[in-house]
Design a protein around this motif. Sequence first.
Motif, PDB file in Angstrom:
ATOM      1  N   GLY A  23      -0.732  64.298 -42.752  1.00 32.40           N
ATOM      2  CA  GLY A  23       0.229  64.369 -43.887  1.00 32.40           C
ATOM      3  C   GLY A  23       0.042  63.395 -44.750  1.00 32.40           C
ATOM      4  N   ALA A  24      -1.149  62.727 -44.892  1.00 32.74           N
ATOM      5  CA  ALA A  24      -1.441  61.884 -45.927  1.00 32.74           C
ATOM      6  C   ALA A  24      -2.246  62.670 -47.017  1.00 32.74           C
ATOM      7  CB  ALA A  24      -2.409  60.628 -45.540  1.00 32.74           C
ATOM      8  N   ILE A  25      -2.017  62.279 -48.251  1.00 35.38           N
ATOM      9  CA  ILE A  25      -2.553  62.736 -49.477  1.00 35.38           C
ATOM     10  C   ILE A  25      -3.721  61.974 -49.740  1.00 35.38           C
ATOM     11  CG2 ILE A  25      -2.235  63.316 -51.678  1.00 35.38           C
ATOM     12  CD1 ILE A  25       0.853  63.441 -51.255  1.00 35.38           C
ATOM     13  N   THR A  26      -5.015  62.746 -50.302  1.00 36.01           N
ATOM     14  CA  THR A  26      -6.284  62.005 -50.646  1.00 36.01           C
ATOM     15  C   THR A  26      -6.328  62.723 -51.809  1.00 36.01           C
ATOM     16  OG1 THR A  26      -6.916  61.955 -48.305  1.00 36.01           O
ATOM     17  CG2 THR A  26      -8.577  61.937 -50.123  1.00 36.01           C
ATOM     18  N   HIS A  27      -6.521  61.781 -52.907  1.00 38.77           N
ATOM     19  CA  HIS A  27      -6.614  62.125 -54.202  1.00 38.77           C
ATOM     20  C   HIS A  27      -8.212  61.964 -54.608  1.00 38.77           C
ATOM     21  CE1 HIS A  27      -6.712  61.228 -58.711  1.00 38.77           C
ATOM     22  NE2 HIS A  27      -5.900  62.195 -58.842  1.00 38.77           N
ATOM     23  N   PHE A  28      -8.692  62.751 -55.318  1.00 35.45           N
ATOM     24  CA  PHE A  28     -10.100  62.787 -55.677  1.00 35.45           C
ATOM     25  C   PHE A  28     -10.413  63.054 -57.244  1.00 35.45           C
ATOM     26  CE2 PHE A  28      -9.700  66.251 -52.874  1.00 35.45           C
ATOM     27  CZ  PHE A  28     -10.576  67.091 -53.271  1.00 35.45           C
ATOM     28  N   GLY A  29     -11.531  62.824 -57.534  1.00 39.98           N
ATOM     29  CA  GLY A  29     -11.827  63.064 -59.329  1.00 39.98           C
ATOM     30  C   GLY A  29     -11.262  61.921 -60.184  1.00 39.98           C
ATOM     31  N   SER A  30     -10.902  62.327 -61.377  1.00 29.54           N
ATOM     32  CA  SER A  30     -10.577  61.514 -62.363  1.00 29.54           C
ATOM     33  C   SER A  30      -9.314  60.478 -61.928  1.00 29.54           C
ATOM     34  CB  SER A  30     -10.336  62.337 -63.716  1.00 29.54           C
ATOM     35  OG  SER A  30      -9.760  61.389 -64.559  1.00 29.54           O
ATOM     36  N   LYS A  31      -9.126  59.356 -62.374  1.00 29.58           N
ATOM     37  CA  LYS A  31      -7.762  58.728 -61.992  1.00 29.58           C
ATOM     38  C   LYS A  31      -6.914  59.205 -62.801  1.00 29.58           C
ATOM     39  CE  LYS A  31      -9.959  54.485 -60.493  1.00 29.58           C
ATOM     40  NZ  LYS A  31      -9.951  54.663 -59.103  1.00 29.58           N
ATOM     41  N   THR A  43       4.337  61.021 -45.404  1.00 26.86           N
ATOM     42  CA  THR A  43       3.838  62.086 -44.863  1.00 26.86           C
ATOM     43  C   THR A  43       4.253  63.542 -45.511  1.00 26.86           C
ATOM     44  OG1 THR A  43       3.920  61.188 -42.547  1.00 26.86           O
ATOM     45  CG2 THR A  43       3.926  63.444 -42.504  1.00 26.86           C
ATOM     46  N   PHE A  44       3.256  64.292 -46.001  1.00 28.57           N
ATOM     47  CA  PHE A  44       3.475  65.316 -46.743  1.00 28.57           C
ATOM     48  C   PHE A  44       2.951  66.648 -46.073  1.00 28.57           C
ATOM     49  CE2 PHE A  44       3.838  61.750 -49.413  1.00 28.57           C
ATOM     50  CZ  PHE A  44       4.637  62.059 -50.396  1.00 28.57           C
ATOM     51  N   ALA A  45       3.477  67.871 -46.456  1.00 33.28           N
ATOM     52  CA  ALA A  45       3.314  68.927 -45.883  1.00 33.28           C
ATOM     53  C   ALA A  45       2.377  69.764 -46.855  1.00 33.28           C
ATOM     54  CB  ALA A  45       4.427  69.961 -45.611  1.00 33.28           C
ATOM     55  N   SER A  46       2.391  69.366 -48.210  1.00 32.66           N
ATOM     56  CA  SER A  46       1.554  69.999 -49.157  1.00 32.66           C
ATOM     57  C   SER A  46       1.763  68.905 -50.504  1.00 32.66           C
ATOM     58  CB  SER A  46       1.959  71.353 -49.697  1.00 32.66           C
ATOM     59  OG  SER A  46       3.482  71.579 -50.179  1.00 32.66           O
ATOM     60  N   ALA A  47       0.805  69.256 -51.491  1.00 29.15           N
ATOM     61  CA  ALA A  47       0.883  68.554 -52.649  1.00 29.15           C
ATOM     62  C   ALA A  47       0.088  69.456 -53.955  1.00 29.15           C
ATOM     63  CB  ALA A  47       0.154  67.185 -52.501  1.00 29.15           C
ATOM     64  N   VAL A  48       0.601  69.178 -54.971  1.00 31.94           N
ATOM     65  CA  VAL A  48       0.039  69.878 -56.195  1.00 31.94           C
ATOM     66  C   VAL A  48      -0.266  68.702 -57.367  1.00 31.94           C
ATOM     67  CG1 VAL A  48       1.112  72.046 -56.038  1.00 31.94           C
ATOM     68  CG2 VAL A  48       2.231  70.212 -57.493  1.00 31.94           C
ATOM     69  N   LYS A  58       7.482  66.740 -48.866  1.00 30.59           N
ATOM     70  CA  LYS A  58       7.484  65.981 -47.730  1.00 30.59           C
ATOM     71  C   LYS A  58       7.787  66.940 -46.403  1.00 30.59           C
ATOM     72  CE  LYS A  58       8.961  61.879 -50.168  1.00 30.59           C
ATOM     73  NZ  LYS A  58      10.360  60.821 -49.956  1.00 30.59           N
ATOM     74  N   LYS A  59       7.525  66.327 -45.299  1.00 31.84           N
ATOM     75  CA  LYS A  59       7.771  67.265 -44.142  1.00 31.84           C
ATOM     76  C   LYS A  59       9.290  67.426 -43.955  1.00 31.84           C
ATOM     77  CE  LYS A  59       3.615  66.789 -42.039  1.00 31.84           C
ATOM     78  NZ  LYS A  59       2.825  67.700 -41.393  1.00 31.84           N
ATOM     79  N   GLY A  82      17.120  67.826 -56.617  1.00 32.11           N
ATOM     80  CA  GLY A  82      17.114  67.340 -54.958  1.00 32.11           C
ATOM     81  C   GLY A  82      17.206  68.686 -54.127  1.00 32.11           C
ATOM     82  N   GLY A  83      17.322  68.486 -52.902  1.00 34.09           N
ATOM     83  CA  GLY A  83      17.272  69.685 -51.922  1.00 34.09           C
ATOM     84  C   GLY A  83      15.793  69.765 -51.242  1.00 34.09           C
ATOM     85  N   ALA A  84      16.197  70.885 -50.550  1.00 35.28           N
ATOM     86  CA  ALA A  84      14.979  71.198 -49.640  1.00 35.28           C
ATOM     87  C   ALA A  84      14.021  72.395 -50.249  1.00 35.28           C
ATOM     88  CB  ALA A  84      15.377  71.751 -48.145  1.00 35.28           C
ATOM     89  N   PHE A  85      12.848  72.476 -50.204  1.00 38.57           N
ATOM     90  CA  PHE A  85      12.030  73.461 -50.807  1.00 38.57           C
ATOM     91  C   PHE A  85      10.830  73.988 -50.071  1.00 38.57           C
ATOM     92  CE2 PHE A  85      13.707  70.805 -54.274  1.00 38.57           C
ATOM     93  CZ  PHE A  85      14.258  71.915 -55.217  1.00 38.57           C
TER      94      PHE A  85
END
Length: 163
Positions: A23-31, A43-48, A58-59, A82-85
């Motif tokens: 669930g951890a997010i890893t960022h790579f490339g340009s800051k 803890t995350f389920a997905s990220a964009v 989030k989970k 707000g709310g669930a997505f």
Amino acid sequence: MSSGPYVSVSAGSSAACAVGVDGAITHFGSKFSTGVPLPPTGTFASAVVGSGVGCGKKKDETLFCWGSYPSLPGSGVKDLPGGAFSDVSMHGGTHACARRGAGSIACWGLDLSGETQAPTGAFVNVAAAHGYTCGTRTDGTVACWGDNTYGQALPPPALTLAH
């Protein structure tokens, strides 16, 4: 930061992020040019990721966004509903849209051409783009809204996607 394996990845113009099975997010490339190089902990389920902005689901299905779009201060991408997505899509760092569990779409951020004014109804997915957004309705038809300079927000009447 996750060491993998990963469950999802998102790529922006010069950076990407991946969500590990932990669930951890890893960022790579340009800051991010605003000086926010790292995604939040948690803890995350997905990220964009976009230009200087990222959003994660989030989970518990709530959203969290970080960073800011550098050339458009106040674009509002971090002013999320707000709310669930169930999923989220972002373009650049100017606007984002997410689908709620029942299928309705919520959009936020910079609205220059109506790209954040989602139609009512139930959708199975959503994709934010430069100045416009599209989604597939539960009946398989495609709906788009926002900038239509090149006809990109006006799918042909017969465009129905199988799902």
